[in-house]
Design a protein around this motif. Structure first.
Motif, mmCIF file in Angstrom:
data_model
loop_
_atom_site.group_PDB
_atom_site.id
_atom_site.type_symbol
_atom_site.label_atom_id
_atom_site.label_comp_id
_atom_site.label_asym_id
_atom_site.label_seq_id
_atom_site.Cartn_x
_atom_site.Cartn_y
_atom_site.Cartn_z
ATOM 1 N N THR A 1 3.890 -3.641 4.025
ATOM 2 C CA THR A 1 4.243 -2.150 3.513
ATOM 3 C C THR A 1 3.995 -2.370 1.758
ATOM 4 O O THR A 1 4.124 -3.219 0.973
ATOM 5 C CB THR A 1 5.762 -1.955 3.553
ATOM 6 N N ILE A 2 3.446 -0.994 1.563
ATOM 7 C CA ILE A 2 2.940 -0.717 0.033
ATOM 8 C C ILE A 2 3.887 0.443 -0.710
ATOM 9 O O ILE A 2 4.458 1.232 0.252
ATOM 10 C CB ILE A 2 1.665 -0.519 -0.045
ATOM 11 N N GLY A 3 3.736 0.238 -2.007
ATOM 12 C CA GLY A 3 4.452 1.393 -2.748
ATOM 13 C C GLY A 3 3.589 1.694 -3.734
ATOM 14 O O GLY A 3 2.835 0.917 -4.313
ATOM 15 N N TYR A 4 3.511 2.983 -4.417
ATOM 16 C CA TYR A 4 3.089 3.172 -5.739
ATOM 17 C C TYR A 4 3.437 4.326 -6.436
ATOM 18 O O TYR A 4 4.641 5.214 -5.730
ATOM 19 C CB TYR A 4 1.426 3.626 -5.233
ATOM 20 N N GLY A 5 3.295 4.524 -7.537
ATOM 21 C CA GLY A 5 3.738 5.506 -8.424
ATOM 22 C C GLY A 5 3.031 5.778 -9.714
ATOM 23 O O GLY A 5 2.494 5.004 -10.240
ATOM 24 N N LEU A 6 2.754 7.032 -10.034
ATOM 25 C CA LEU A 6 2.451 7.374 -11.457
ATOM 26 C C LEU A 6 3.459 7.978 -12.365
ATOM 27 O O LEU A 6 4.228 8.626 -12.085
ATOM 28 C CB LEU A 6 1.013 8.200 -11.133
ATOM 29 N N VAL A 7 3.161 7.672 -13.721
ATOM 30 C CA VAL A 7 4.042 8.411 -14.294
ATOM 31 C C VAL A 7 3.573 10.181 -14.486
ATOM 32 O O VAL A 7 2.569 10.555 -14.014
ATOM 33 C CB VAL A 7 3.669 8.246 -15.792
#
Length: 168
Positions: free
Chosen positions: A92-98
Motif C-alpha cells: 500500500t502507498i501513501g502520498y501528500g503535498l504541502v
C-alpha cells in the motif's frame, strides 16, 4: 540509496537517520523545505518507515521518499510505501503535498515514478485509497495509472497490478 528522478521532481529516499530527524522535528541540514513541510502525514510516514525497519519481519522496506522539485531542490511533500510487500507481492502507498504545491501535477508525477519503481523491483500490486470527498487524491491515483477496484460507504480503493515482471 537511489533517488528516483522524474521530469520535474527528485524523490529522495529517506535514510533511517533522515527519518529519525524528521520525526524529531530537527532541521533538514542544508535542504530547503517548503514552509508547510513536514505535514503530520509526512511525520506519520517517517514513523511507519522506522517501525517497519526496526520491528518488521525482515522483509526489506521499499522506502519512504521526500518529494523535491528539481529546479530548486525544495521539499514539497512525501510519497511512501506503508511497509514491505506482503507474501503476495502487494503493498500500500501513501502520498501528500504541502498546500502551496498542490494542483500542479506533482503528486501524480511522483506516484507514477513510485509505481514504476515498484514494478521494477518485483512488487506485483500497489494499492491506495481515498475518502469519497477527497476527489483530488482520487484524480492523482487515476492520473498515475491506478484504477478504481472497489468502494464502501466512506472510501474508494485503487490499485495497479502486474501479471508479469518487466524484462531486464
Amino acid at each position: 540509496m537511489t533517488d528516483l528522478v522524474t521530469e520535474r521532481l527528485v524523490l529522495h529516499r529517506l535514510s533511517i537517520g533522515e527519518a529519525e530527524a524528521l520525526v524529531a522535528g530537527m532541521p533538514a541540514g542544508g535542504v530547503h523545505r517548503a514552509p508547510e513541510y513536514p505535514t503530520d502525514g509526512d511525520v506519520s510516514a517517517a514513523k511507519r518507515f522506522l517501525r517497519s525497519c526496526t520491528e518488521g519481519s525482515g522483509a526489506r522496506h521499499p522506502g519512504a521518499y521526500e518529494i523535491r522539485r528539481r529546479d530548486d531542490g525544495c521539499v514539497i511533500g512525501g510519497v511512501e510505501f506503508h511497509g514491505p510487500a506482503d507474501e503476495d507481492g502487494s503493498v500500500t502507498i501513501g502520498y501528500g503535498l504541502v498546500p502551496s504545491a498542490r494542483g500542479r501535477g506533482y503528486a501524480s508525477e511522483a506516484l507514477a515514478a513510485l509505481l514504476a519503481f515498484a514494478r521494477e523491483n518485483g512488487i506485483t500490486c500497489v494499492r491506495g485509497d481515498a475518502d469519497h470527498g477527497n476527489v483530488a487524491s482520487q484524480r492523482v491515483m487515476t492520473a498515475a495509472g491506478m484504477r478504481l477496484v472497489a468502494e464502501d460507504a466512506r472510501v474508494r480503493y485503487y490499485e495497479t497490478a502486474w501479471t508479469e515482471t518487466p524484462a531486464t
